[in-house]
Design an enzyme around this catalytic site. Sequence first.
Site, mmCIF file in Angstrom:
data_model
loop_
_atom_site.group_PDB
_atom_site.id
_atom_site.type_symbol
_atom_site.label_atom_id
_atom_site.label_comp_id
_atom_site.label_asym_id
_atom_site.label_seq_id
_atom_site.Cartn_x
_atom_site.Cartn_y
_atom_site.Cartn_z
ATOM 1 N N THR A 132 3.371 21.480 12.473
ATOM 2 C CA THR A 132 2.814 21.655 13.820
ATOM 3 C C THR A 132 1.530 22.474 13.864
ATOM 4 O OG1 THR A 132 3.235 22.738 15.948
ATOM 5 C CG2 THR A 132 4.442 23.590 14.082
ATOM 6 N N GLU A 134 1.054 24.606 16.031
ATOM 7 C CA GLU A 134 1.489 25.959 16.416
ATOM 8 C C GLU A 134 1.336 26.924 15.234
ATOM 9 O OE1 GLU A 134 3.159 27.635 19.297
ATOM 10 O OE2 GLU A 134 1.868 26.129 20.168
ATOM 11 N N TYR A 156 9.584 29.791 16.827
ATOM 12 C CA TYR A 156 9.449 28.371 16.459
ATOM 13 C C TYR A 156 8.393 28.208 15.370
ATOM 14 C CZ TYR A 156 7.707 23.561 16.842
ATOM 15 O OH TYR A 156 7.273 22.285 16.555
ATOM 16 N N LYS A 160 8.694 26.955 11.490
ATOM 17 C CA LYS A 160 7.920 25.819 10.957
ATOM 18 C C LYS A 160 7.058 26.250 9.764
ATOM 19 C CE LYS A 160 8.827 22.119 13.568
ATOM 20 N NZ LYS A 160 9.365 20.854 13.043
#
Length: 346
Positions: A132, A134, A156, A160
């Site tokens: 991601t 992110e 999160y 990841k």
Amino acid sequence: MKKKIALITGVTGQDGAYLSRFLLKKGYIVHGIKRRSSSLNTWRIDGIYDDPLKTKSKFFLHHGDMTDSLSLERIIKMVKPSEIYNLAAQSHVKVSFEQPEYTANTTAIGALRILECIKNFDKRIKYYQAGTSELFGVSKSKFQDENTPFYARSPYSAAKLYAHWITINYREAYNLFACNGILFNHESPMRGETFVTKKIISGLIKIKYGIEKKLILGNLYSKRDWGHAKDYVEAMWLMLQQKKPRDFVIATGKQYSVKKFIEMTCKELNINISWKGKGINIKGINEQGKIIIECNKKYFRPTEVESLLGSTKKANKYLNWKPKTPIKKLIKDIIDFEKKSLKVNG
Ligand code: NAP
Ligand code: GDD
């Protein structure tokens, strides 16, 4: 030639639904892992059984969970896939602050569980890890690419980050064909209703047709690079068809704020919106002078990712991949789908 067999974790999610259809069209046999739930969670893939490809004998679902190694092992041994797409995750950034341990277990250790199965059972299985944007969190560079440093800003993202590095480690340590796709935000009619694009479109349609009066959101000033999930699943597949396993950024290279996304949706829906106030006090007002958009602290994250914008030079070069769907078309696709679901017209 032997038929290719794909196993998709997270098959009931947005990307799982698009990837299943994409792979079935390519002639794959597709197996998906769904988790047990008290109510049906397969609405995104139910249509596969009705389509003219007669996919019934090529598409299979199995109960399993990313937190349950035994179920993952059993399924991988039974299915004997040639490719595994690991899409399952607790994928909501805000929720990850409320359930950090569960997020790590599913999203980080879940990836490790699958990689261990591949290492122990059949090293020829190709592996795709759903990474991601992110990961970039707070970035000094305007555009982010495969060389931009990571800065995790949520449980999160931290989960990841582990999944990203464990994928690279298993590739280097055990010579696995394992790739990270570092995907920027991608949306579609199949998007979960608590992600901002779907929430905005659904909320504004409900306001336009008198079903609801107001839409309450969080930070309207963050900027995202939004693409269409349909385009992005092709990139996942392309990564596993290369000679060498590599990691790739997948994005559109265009960026809009949440506020601009609201304005674009309003334009498409013929809603005249004007703004009053600033920051958390900003309000969206319609032509009758009614407040239709407000912000509330409860939708803000403790730490925000303010700006994401991807550069896909590497994906263009090696995968010959480019995004196909402009944001206007993406918004229109979601509007059409939502209008149908809400049974409103015009
Ligand atoms: P999504 O719609 O939230 O789908 C997530 C999937 O994971 C669902 O099928 C969900 O099952 C499943 N899942 C969650 N916890 C599980 C568990 N413990 N065991 C088994 N399955 C579990 O996400 P998406 O948008 O399709 O994204 C797919 C992947 O790409 C995710 O890993 C996400 O983090 C990542 N990603 C997404 C984007 C994006 O913009 N969409 C961008 C970059 C990366 P239920 O249907 O039962 O909930
Ligand atoms: N969800 C949500 N709800 N977000 C809001 C709201 C709201 O009411 N109001 C403002 N936002 C802002 C968020 O603070 C964030 O800056 C932006 O809208 C996008 O939020 P989301 O749609 O929830 O997506 P995300 O960027 O946090 O995460 C998605 O994209 C990641 C890739 O960059 C998810 O799909 C992740 O799984 C994915 O990894």
